[in-house]
Design a protein around this motif. Sequence first.
Motif, PDB file in Angstrom:
ATOM      1  N   UNK A 118       3.575   7.758  -0.901  1.00 22.47           N
ATOM      2  CA  UNK A 118       3.591   6.052  -0.231  1.00 22.47           C
ATOM      3  C   UNK A 118       4.183   5.539  -1.766  1.00 22.47           C
ATOM      4  N   UNK A 119       4.405   4.260  -1.722  1.00 22.14           N
ATOM      5  CA  UNK A 119       4.890   3.987  -3.053  1.00 22.14           C
ATOM      6  C   UNK A 119       3.884   3.450  -3.644  1.00 22.14           C
ATOM      7  N   UNK A 120       3.637   3.744  -4.533  1.00 23.28           N
ATOM      8  CA  UNK A 120       2.362   3.096  -6.119  1.00 23.28           C
ATOM      9  C   UNK A 120       1.253   4.205  -5.716  1.00 23.28           C
ATOM     10  N   UNK A 121       1.716   5.556  -5.386  1.00 24.32           N
ATOM     11  CA  UNK A 121       0.962   6.059  -5.220  1.00 24.32           C
ATOM     12  C   UNK A 121       0.748   8.459  -6.252  1.00 24.32           C
ATOM     13  N   UNK A 122       1.313   7.172  -7.662  1.00 25.68           N
ATOM     14  CA  UNK A 122       1.603   8.515  -7.977  1.00 25.68           C
ATOM     15  C   UNK A 122       3.188   9.312  -8.687  1.00 25.68           C
ATOM     16  N   UNK A 123       3.640   8.589  -7.542  1.00 26.35           N
ATOM     17  CA  UNK A 123       5.086   9.356  -7.054  1.00 26.35           C
ATOM     18  C   UNK A 123       5.350   9.812  -8.965  1.00 26.35           C
ATOM     19  N   UNK A 124       5.284   9.001 -10.278  1.00 18.98           N
ATOM     20  CA  UNK A 124       5.731   8.798 -11.440  1.00 18.98           C
ATOM     21  C   UNK A 124       5.201  10.216 -11.972  1.00 18.98           C
ATOM     22  N   UNK A 125       3.880  10.435 -11.393  1.00 16.89           N
ATOM     23  CA  UNK A 125       2.783  11.605 -12.211  1.00 16.89           C
ATOM     24  C   UNK A 125       3.240  12.764 -11.608  1.00 16.89           C
ATOM     25  N   UNK A 126       3.953  12.380 -10.020  1.00 11.70           N
ATOM     26  CA  UNK A 126       4.524  14.185  -9.186  1.00 11.70           C
ATOM     27  C   UNK A 126       6.143  14.164 -10.261  1.00 11.70           C
TER      28      UNK A 126
ATOM     29  N   UNK B 239      -3.978  10.374  -3.919  1.00  8.53           N
ATOM     30  CA  UNK B 239      -5.562   8.961  -4.235  1.00  8.53           C
ATOM     31  C   UNK B 239      -5.618   8.331  -2.740  1.00  8.53           C
ATOM     32  N   UNK B 240      -6.630   7.774  -3.059  1.00  6.18           N
ATOM     33  CA  UNK B 240      -7.483   6.859  -2.392  1.00  6.18           C
ATOM     34  C   UNK B 240      -6.695   6.059  -1.409  1.00  6.18           C
ATOM     35  N   UNK B 241      -6.681   5.896  -0.162  1.00  7.14           N
ATOM     36  CA  UNK B 241      -5.377   4.989   0.300  1.00  7.14           C
ATOM     37  C   UNK B 241      -5.968   3.353   0.719  1.00  7.14           C
ATOM     38  N   UNK B 242      -7.460   3.070  -0.383  1.00  6.70           N
ATOM     39  CA  UNK B 242      -7.010   1.341  -0.524  1.00  6.70           C
ATOM     40  C   UNK B 242      -6.926   1.437  -2.035  1.00  6.70           C
ATOM     41  N   UNK B 243      -7.017   2.718  -2.616  1.00  6.41           N
ATOM     42  CA  UNK B 243      -6.278   1.589  -3.782  1.00  6.41           C
ATOM     43  C   UNK B 243      -4.643   2.241  -3.654  1.00  6.41           C
ATOM     44  N   UNK B 244      -3.783   2.848  -3.164  1.00  5.20           N
ATOM     45  CA  UNK B 244      -2.724   2.411  -2.677  1.00  5.20           C
ATOM     46  C   UNK B 244      -2.531   1.196  -2.869  1.00  5.20           C
ATOM     47  N   UNK B 245      -3.266   0.549  -1.088  1.00  5.12           N
ATOM     48  CA  UNK B 245      -3.037  -0.778  -1.018  1.00  5.12           C
ATOM     49  C   UNK B 245      -3.083  -1.871  -1.738  1.00  5.12           C
ATOM     50  N   UNK B 246      -4.305  -1.225  -2.333  1.00  8.80           N
ATOM     51  CA  UNK B 246      -4.495  -2.470  -3.584  1.00  8.80           C
ATOM     52  C   UNK B 246      -3.389  -3.012  -4.722  1.00  8.80           C
TER      53      UNK B 246
ATOM     54  N   UNK C 160      -0.424  -1.218  -4.079  1.00  5.06           N
ATOM     55  CA  UNK C 160       0.761  -1.848  -3.426  1.00  5.06           C
ATOM     56  C   UNK C 160       0.798  -3.408  -3.468  1.00  5.06           C
ATOM     57  N   UNK C 161       0.070  -4.089  -3.039  1.00  5.32           N
ATOM     58  CA  UNK C 161      -0.056  -5.432  -2.762  1.00  5.32           C
ATOM     59  C   UNK C 161       0.310  -6.517  -3.754  1.00  5.32           C
ATOM     60  N   UNK C 162      -0.776  -5.578  -5.376  1.00  2.65           N
ATOM     61  CA  UNK C 162      -0.243  -6.435  -6.532  1.00  2.65           C
ATOM     62  C   UNK C 162       0.846  -5.369  -7.294  1.00  2.65           C
ATOM     63  N   UNK C 163       1.429  -4.978  -6.888  1.00  2.49           N
ATOM     64  CA  UNK C 163       2.901  -4.928  -7.621  1.00  2.49           C
ATOM     65  C   UNK C 163       3.592  -5.990  -6.194  1.00  2.49           C
ATOM     66  N   UNK C 164       4.388  -5.855  -5.197  1.00  2.00           N
ATOM     67  CA  UNK C 164       4.406  -6.295  -4.110  1.00  2.00           C
ATOM     68  C   UNK C 164       4.579  -8.312  -4.793  1.00  2.00           C
TER      69      UNK C 164
ATOM     70  N   UNK D 127       3.561 -10.231   0.159  1.00  2.00           N
ATOM     71  CA  UNK D 127       2.583 -10.205   0.960  1.00  2.00           C
ATOM     72  C   UNK D 127       2.100 -11.988   0.958  1.00  2.00           C
ATOM     73  N   UNK D 128       1.487 -11.748   2.413  1.00  2.45           N
ATOM     74  CA  UNK D 128       0.777 -13.536   2.585  1.00  2.45           C
ATOM     75  C   UNK D 128      -0.779 -13.103   1.781  1.00  2.45           C
ATOM     76  N   UNK D 129      -1.379 -11.471   2.362  1.00  2.00           N
ATOM     77  CA  UNK D 129      -2.963 -11.675   1.685  1.00  2.00           C
ATOM     78  C   UNK D 129      -3.410 -10.348   1.700  1.00  2.00           C
TER      79      UNK D 129
END
Length: 100
Positions: free
Chosen positions: A42-50, A74-81, A83-87, A96-98
């Motif tokens: 998933x985006x923003x879930x540690x791909x570069x580390x892998x 990775x905790x899905x809530x962390x991925x969501x937050x 990803x939201x901040x990145x996008x 993203x709207x909110x």
Amino acid sequence: MSCGYLWFEEIPLPAVDFISEHLREDCESFVFKDEDVLILTYPKSGTNWLIEILCLICSKGDPKWIQSVIYLIRNPRDVLVSGYLYWSTSNFIKKPESLE
């Protein structure tokens, strides 16, 4: 094309940098080799580390690394937050709207 996305094989891509004809040509001509490694995360879930871990493993020349399994969790809530901040700060995709 809707909402600033190009839909290619049921996958929404940013319409800014993708042309469906080029994607089709690339898909039809791409060939996987036995030594290729496919990484799906998933985006923003540690791909570069892998990627870094796999490169370090490959560079040591151990042929058994393909047979082992690496789990990236990775905790899905962390991925969501994350990803939201990145996008929210990106220029190439619809904002993203909110978070709610």
